[in-house]
Enzyme design. Sequence first.
Site, mmCIF file in Angstrom:
data_model
loop_
_atom_site.group_PDB
_atom_site.id
_atom_site.type_symbol
_atom_site.label_atom_id
_atom_site.label_comp_id
_atom_site.label_asym_id
_atom_site.label_seq_id
_atom_site.Cartn_x
_atom_site.Cartn_y
_atom_site.Cartn_z
ATOM 1 C CE LYS A 283 -3.871 -1.858 2.761
ATOM 2 N NZ LYS A 283 -4.963 -1.698 1.789
ATOM 3 N NE ARG A 357 -10.882 -9.750 -2.054
ATOM 4 C CZ ARG A 357 -11.263 -8.826 -2.939
ATOM 5 N NH1 ARG A 357 -11.592 -9.163 -4.169
ATOM 6 N NH2 ARG A 357 -11.300 -7.567 -2.593
HETATM 7 N N1 BES Z 1 -8.018 -3.865 4.456
HETATM 8 C C1 BES Z 1 -8.214 -3.472 3.125
HETATM 9 C C2 BES Z 1 -9.532 -2.743 2.884
HETATM 10 C C3 BES Z 1 -9.661 -1.375 3.506
HETATM 11 C C4 BES Z 1 -9.345 -0.256 2.755
HETATM 12 C C5 BES Z 1 -10.142 -1.213 4.769
HETATM 13 C C6 BES Z 1 -9.494 1.004 3.317
HETATM 14 C C7 BES Z 1 -10.290 0.037 5.337
HETATM 15 C C8 BES Z 1 -9.963 1.148 4.594
HETATM 16 C C9 BES Z 1 -8.185 -4.692 2.193
HETATM 17 O O1 BES Z 1 -7.379 -5.728 2.601
HETATM 18 C C10 BES Z 1 -7.671 -4.221 0.872
HETATM 19 O O2 BES Z 1 -6.571 -3.744 0.841
HETATM 20 N N2 BES Z 1 -8.490 -4.340 -0.161
HETATM 21 C C11 BES Z 1 -8.129 -3.908 -1.466
HETATM 22 C C12 BES Z 1 -8.608 -4.944 -2.438
HETATM 23 C C13 BES Z 1 -8.199 -4.682 -3.844
HETATM 24 C C14 BES Z 1 -6.715 -4.883 -3.993
HETATM 25 C C15 BES Z 1 -8.969 -5.624 -4.738
HETATM 26 C C16 BES Z 1 -8.826 -2.568 -1.721
HETATM 27 O O3 BES Z 1 -9.983 -2.436 -1.387
HETATM 28 O O4 BES Z 1 -8.173 -1.680 -2.243
HETATM 29 ZN ZN ZN Z 2 -5.365 -5.524 1.982
#
Ligand code: BES
Ligand code: ZN
Length: 503
Positions: A283, A357
């Site tokens: 990230k 997931r």
């Molecule tokens: N933990 C994150 C989702 C999240 C994002 C929670 C912002 C709280 C605030 C999750 O694991 C994630 O990073 N999801 C990605 C998925 C994508 C790569 C398909 C996302 O939502 O960007």
């Molecule tokens: Zn994530």
Amino acid sequence: MDITSKKSVLSAQASDALLIGVVEGETELAGEALEIDRKLSGKLSDIIASGEFAGKQNQLTIVHTFESISAKRVILAGLGKRSKLTADSVRNLIGMAAKLVRKVSARTCSVSLENLSQTGLEVEELSRVICEGFILGLYKFKFHKTNVDNKDQEVEVEEVSILCSDENQLAALDQGIKVGTLISMGVITARDLGNHPGNYITPSKLGEIASDMAKENGVSCTIYDKAGVEKLGMGAFLSVAKGSDEPLNLIKLEYKPAKPVNSKPVIFVGKAVTFDSGGISLKGSEDMHKMKDDMSGGAAVIAVTATAARMGLPVHIITIVPACENLPSGKASKPGDIVKTMSGKTVEIQNTDAEGRLILSDALHFATTYAPELIVDVATLTGACVVALGSISTGLLGNNEGLISRIKDAGAKSGERVWELPMWDEYHEAMESDVADLRNVGGRKAGTITAAKFLEDFVGETPWVHLDIAGTSWNDKESGYTAKGASGAGVRLLTQFLIDYNG
Ligand code: BES
Ligand code: ZN
Ligand code: ZN
């Protein structure tokens, strides 16, 4: 802080603050409020007549009493327009008023059911809402503050008295205090867990906390370590955890009351990524620290289980929490890797940041092996849900109309908003992989839905609801009964679901 019931009237209280609720447009004082106004030589009605206080929603005005009555001050509290009055709007107002009470260093505060009967809420619900408003509104996460500079010398509110003039109301009033206090304790547990940093709440620490809480409340707790998880064949969960030096933990709680109303267990599953860096699909660094709360789903279901046990609710519950970190390292999963889930289905990991997931796919399949009545999972799953619903509402998706509507009812009753998104078959296509049974990302479109379609493949025929709390698990600012930071999302909602559960 003690919250107690008392058969008394506001004018007799020697509190540091009395709360008097006023509905906008219905500002003629009556009953106990009128009695106080008379003792203050009509000062309250003067302030209202001048337009300074109109009862607008969450408007708060302090009136000092200068010893005209035993209480030091009156706080006029705006209940807003009657058409917008709900249990949640009252809870919010009480939370705001509680913060003001603390700000003016008042230690004791009284509210009366007689005065707040104008909200139209029944006694038990009203006292529960007052309780939740005070406890949750005053919550602050101070665990890691040493206060070496002694800056934080805030006076704490010590005593809240909820008054009733009719003895016959006392039993319902006390019941409301009991339920409100237990629910708030659950929310606070979840908030604390979400606020602790990743170096404090590791997967092992979360396991210890869950196990201690279980012991205290007559809940059984089993913790599967890496060998146990390998034995179960949870290839997807293992693939997320393996980038970190912190060992994973699969936490299972079981609360089985003597005479449960359900013959098959209700199962809660909660995502607990104790820190989500994204892994190799790293990230950006902005706001990455907030990913310490990526275990909020797990925190919520652990807290709900403890709360159900404390309340002695007659529902057999199994709670499953896969806990691990998502970090990049030489051992971490790489985009393109293919893993085998416990269900036997294979998944191509196209993005290691879509780890939630992956761990849930194994946890959900594991849940189905208990032949459950239903499954509800709670997860900070997708950034797309934050875009769609902000921090106002949790995303709700599922495969069973009946269960969906029961969760919606619990949402309406608890004041925790949920909003349903569609699960049409066409959304599944995005999750298909060229080289495995599924892939773990579905492109930019409908990210919350495609994530849920992925999860759906692991629950079989079990009635199931997925709650995406990515937006609601965290508040950037405080308001009403919320605080900055972790919100405890899911706890009031699912506790209400269990309170109303009748098989
Ligand atoms: N933990 C994150 C989702 C999240 C994002 C929670 C912002 C709280 C605030 C999750 O694991 C994630 O990073 N999801 C990605 C998925 C994508 C790569 C398909 C996302 O939502 O960007
Ligand atoms: Zn994530
Ligand atoms: Zn995550």
